[in-house]
Write a protein that holds these residues in place. Structure first.
Motif, PDB file in Angstrom:
ATOM      1  N   ALA A   8       0.830  -1.204   0.000  1.00 51.11           N
ATOM      2  CA  ALA A   8       0.000   0.000   0.000  1.00 51.11           C
ATOM      3  C   ALA A   8       0.867   1.258   0.000  1.00 51.11           C
ATOM      4  CB  ALA A   8      -0.929   0.013   1.200  1.00 51.11           C
ATOM      5  N   CYS A   9       2.146   1.105   0.378  1.00 51.50           N
ATOM      6  CA  CYS A   9       3.065   2.239   0.350  1.00 51.50           C
ATOM      7  C   CYS A   9       4.489   1.736   0.193  1.00 51.50           C
ATOM      8  CB  CYS A   9       2.924   3.102   1.601  1.00 51.50           C
ATOM      9  SG  CYS A   9       3.589   2.342   3.119  1.00 51.50           S
ATOM     10  N   TRP A  10       5.372   2.595  -0.269  1.00 55.95           N
ATOM     11  CA  TRP A  10       6.775   2.243  -0.464  1.00 55.95           C
ATOM     12  C   TRP A  10       7.571   3.543  -0.578  1.00 55.95           C
ATOM     13  CZ3 TRP A  10       2.785   1.840  -3.818  1.00 55.95           C
ATOM     14  CH2 TRP A  10       2.844   2.585  -4.994  1.00 55.95           C
ATOM     15  N   TYR A  11       8.889   3.427  -0.644  1.00 56.88           N
ATOM     16  CA  TYR A  11       9.759   4.583  -0.830  1.00 56.88           C
ATOM     17  C   TYR A  11      10.445   4.473  -2.188  1.00 56.88           C
ATOM     18  CZ  TYR A  11       9.261   5.352   4.194  1.00 56.88           C
ATOM     19  OH  TYR A  11       8.756   5.576   5.450  1.00 56.88           O
ATOM     20  N   GLU A  12      10.502   5.590  -2.913  1.00 56.45           N
ATOM     21  CA  GLU A  12      11.179   5.603  -4.198  1.00 56.45           C
ATOM     22  C   GLU A  12      11.948   6.911  -4.380  1.00 56.45           C
ATOM     23  OE1 GLU A  12       7.770   4.976  -6.759  1.00 56.45           O
ATOM     24  OE2 GLU A  12       7.828   7.062  -7.404  1.00 56.45           O
ATOM     25  N   PRO A  13      12.958   6.931  -5.249  1.00 56.20           N
ATOM     26  CA  PRO A  13      13.833   8.103  -5.375  1.00 56.20           C
ATOM     27  C   PRO A  13      13.254   9.207  -6.250  1.00 56.20           C
ATOM     28  CG  PRO A  13      14.597   6.365  -6.804  1.00 56.20           C
ATOM     29  CD  PRO A  13      13.437   5.795  -6.046  1.00 56.20           C
ATOM     30  N   ARG A  14      13.708  10.428  -5.951  1.00 57.10           N
ATOM     31  CA  ARG A  14      13.433  11.614  -6.773  1.00 57.10           C
ATOM     32  C   ARG A  14      14.760  12.347  -6.983  1.00 57.10           C
ATOM     33  NH1 ARG A  14       9.328   9.302  -7.022  1.00 57.10           N
ATOM     34  NH2 ARG A  14       7.208   9.980  -6.561  1.00 57.10           N
ATOM     35  N   SER A  15      14.963  12.879  -8.154  1.00 54.08           N
ATOM     36  CA  SER A  15      16.170  13.673  -8.379  1.00 54.08           C
ATOM     37  C   SER A  15      16.084  14.958  -7.555  1.00 54.08           C
ATOM     38  CB  SER A  15      16.315  14.018  -9.862  1.00 54.08           C
ATOM     39  OG  SER A  15      15.297  14.917 -10.262  1.00 54.08           O
ATOM     40  N   ALA A  16      17.233  15.600  -7.343  1.00 50.01           N
ATOM     41  CA  ALA A  16      17.248  16.854  -6.576  1.00 50.01           C
ATOM     42  C   ALA A  16      16.374  17.899  -7.249  1.00 50.01           C
ATOM     43  CB  ALA A  16      18.681  17.354  -6.426  1.00 50.01           C
ATOM     44  N   GLU A  17      16.413  17.960  -8.592  1.00 50.26           N
ATOM     45  CA  GLU A  17      15.578  18.929  -9.316  1.00 50.26           C
ATOM     46  C   GLU A  17      14.099  18.646  -9.112  1.00 50.26           C
ATOM     47  OE1 GLU A  17      18.074  17.232 -10.608  1.00 50.26           O
ATOM     48  OE2 GLU A  17      19.325  18.469 -11.950  1.00 50.26           O
ATOM     49  N   GLU A  18      13.706  17.375  -9.224  1.00 53.86           N
ATOM     50  CA  GLU A  18      12.302  17.007  -9.046  1.00 53.86           C
ATOM     51  C   GLU A  18      11.826  17.336  -7.634  1.00 53.86           C
ATOM     52  OE1 GLU A  18      11.777  13.167 -12.031  1.00 53.86           O
ATOM     53  OE2 GLU A  18      12.592  12.877 -10.021  1.00 53.86           O
ATOM     54  N   PHE A  19      12.644  17.003  -6.651  1.00 54.91           N
ATOM     55  CA  PHE A  19      12.246  17.221  -5.267  1.00 54.91           C
ATOM     56  C   PHE A  19      12.127  18.709  -4.953  1.00 54.91           C
ATOM     57  CE2 PHE A  19      13.335  17.517  -0.653  1.00 54.91           C
ATOM     58  CZ  PHE A  19      12.193  16.899  -0.168  1.00 54.91           C
ATOM     59  N   SER A  20      13.091  19.522  -5.407  1.00 56.78           N
ATOM     60  CA  SER A  20      13.032  20.960  -5.132  1.00 56.78           C
ATOM     61  C   SER A  20      11.818  21.593  -5.793  1.00 56.78           C
ATOM     62  CB  SER A  20      14.318  21.647  -5.621  1.00 56.78           C
ATOM     63  OG  SER A  20      14.450  21.539  -7.032  1.00 56.78           O
ATOM     64  N   LYS A  21      11.520  21.173  -7.004  1.00 58.01           N
ATOM     65  CA  LYS A  21      10.346  21.717  -7.708  1.00 58.01           C
ATOM     66  C   LYS A  21       9.059  21.344  -6.978  1.00 58.01           C
ATOM     67  CE  LYS A  21       8.153  21.905 -12.260  1.00 58.01           C
ATOM     68  NZ  LYS A  21       8.222  21.443 -13.670  1.00 58.01           N
ATOM     69  N   TYR A  22       8.982  20.097  -6.505  1.00 57.20           N
ATOM     70  CA  TYR A  22       7.799  19.644  -5.781  1.00 57.20           C
ATOM     71  C   TYR A  22       7.572  20.467  -4.515  1.00 57.20           C
ATOM     72  CZ  TYR A  22       5.180  16.886  -2.398  1.00 57.20           C
ATOM     73  OH  TYR A  22       4.294  16.495  -1.425  1.00 57.20           O
ATOM     74  N   VAL A  23       8.645  20.659  -3.723  1.00 63.07           N
ATOM     75  CA  VAL A  23       8.512  21.388  -2.458  1.00 63.07           C
ATOM     76  C   VAL A  23       8.172  22.849  -2.709  1.00 63.07           C
ATOM     77  CG1 VAL A  23       9.689  22.125  -0.359  1.00 63.07           C
ATOM     78  CG2 VAL A  23      10.074  19.828  -1.248  1.00 63.07           C
TER      79      VAL A  23
END
Length: 273
Positions: A8-23
């Motif tokens: 039902a849940c898991w952890y997966e990676p995000r690039s630094a660019e993707e993560f900064s844009k999301y936040v």
């Protein structure tokens, strides 16, 4: 498909660019939404500061080629379930080649399990002879043609932050179980479980000249359905396996798919053939 569910849940990676844009997008949307409660603005502000100006600096963009952010992901169809709340760790940084310090980090098997949940199985009805109306004590032949009854596969892939994995999950039909919808019936074979043939079909089509033969897969009703019908349930068992990156692979729990068909049974004591 069965009595088993993928994570039902898991952890997966995000690039630094993707993560900064999301936040940054989340922060801007929250603070600029009219009527947004002050505690929500404060909360998202604290979250942003943690990764922009606090424990981490500028989302580790200056280290973007050295690692990636790992974030919790929930199955959108199951986000209210208790199991989906188990991935409660805040986003964390992992250097390339290092193992994420959590149990349910995405792996080829996790991708395979998620692909399992996305497999769309055909709503195949068995072919019957007689087709929809049969007679009491007359064997009804049932079969599935290999053209409409074949393997189904789904591939899931992830390529982020130096992590490049994929998995293909395949569902292969292996048997058909017939349940007549009444106790006043017999099945062929007696177990009601029709196994797959060498050519990947199930059962055998009825043909002229077979009226005195016993069908390898079918049903015989012993009593009329009266003014109604019987619900013949045909349940297909699918064998599930997967292959993934690095030669990984294995089996997952079998899946089942059932379909009801209306069958009218008429009371005729003698049948001319």
């Amino acid at each position: 498909m069965g009595n088993w569910d993928p994570p039902a849940c898991w952890y997966e990676p995000r690039s630094a660019e993707e993560f900064s844009k999301y936040v940054e997008n989340m922060y801007e949307e929250t603070v600029n939404t009219p009527g947004q409660h002050s505690y929500a603005k404060a909360s998202v502000g604290m979250f942003r500061n943690e990764y922009k100006d606090g424990k981490y600096k500028n989302y580790n963009l200056d280290q973007k080629d050295e690692g990636s952010w790992w974030v919790a992901v929930r199955d959108e169809a199951r986000w209210t379930e208790p199991e989906a709340q188990l991935c409660d760790k805040q986003p964390f940084w992992v250097e390339n080649g290092a193992a994420p310090p959590v149990k349910n980090a995405v792996t080829p098997q996790v991708l395979a399990e998620l692909a399992y949940n996305r497999i769309q199985l055909p709503t195949t009805e068995v072919t019957l002879a007689p087709e929809t109306t049969t007679k009491v004590n007359l064997p009804t032949w049932a079969w599935l043609d290999k053209a409409s009854f074949k393997e189904v596969s789904v591939t899931a892939a992830l390529n982020v932050g130096g992590l490049n994995i994929q998995a293909t999950t395949t569902a292969k039909p292996v048997s058909l179980k017939l349940e007549p919808g009444t106790k006043d019936a017999e099945t062929y074979p007696a177990s009601g479980e029709c196994t797959i043939n060498a050519d990947d079909s199930i059962g055998e089509p009825y043909a002229k000249g077979k009226s005195d033969e016993t069908p390898p897969c079918g049903v015989k009703y012993l009593r009329s359905s009266g003014d109604g019908t019987y619900k013949l349930r045909a349940t297909i068992t699918w064998e599930i396996n997967w292959t993934g990156t690095g030669g990984a692979g294995g089996d997952l729990p079998n899946g089942t798919f059932g379909n009801d068909q209306d069958v009218t049974v008429q009371e005729i004591q003698s049948v001319n053939r």
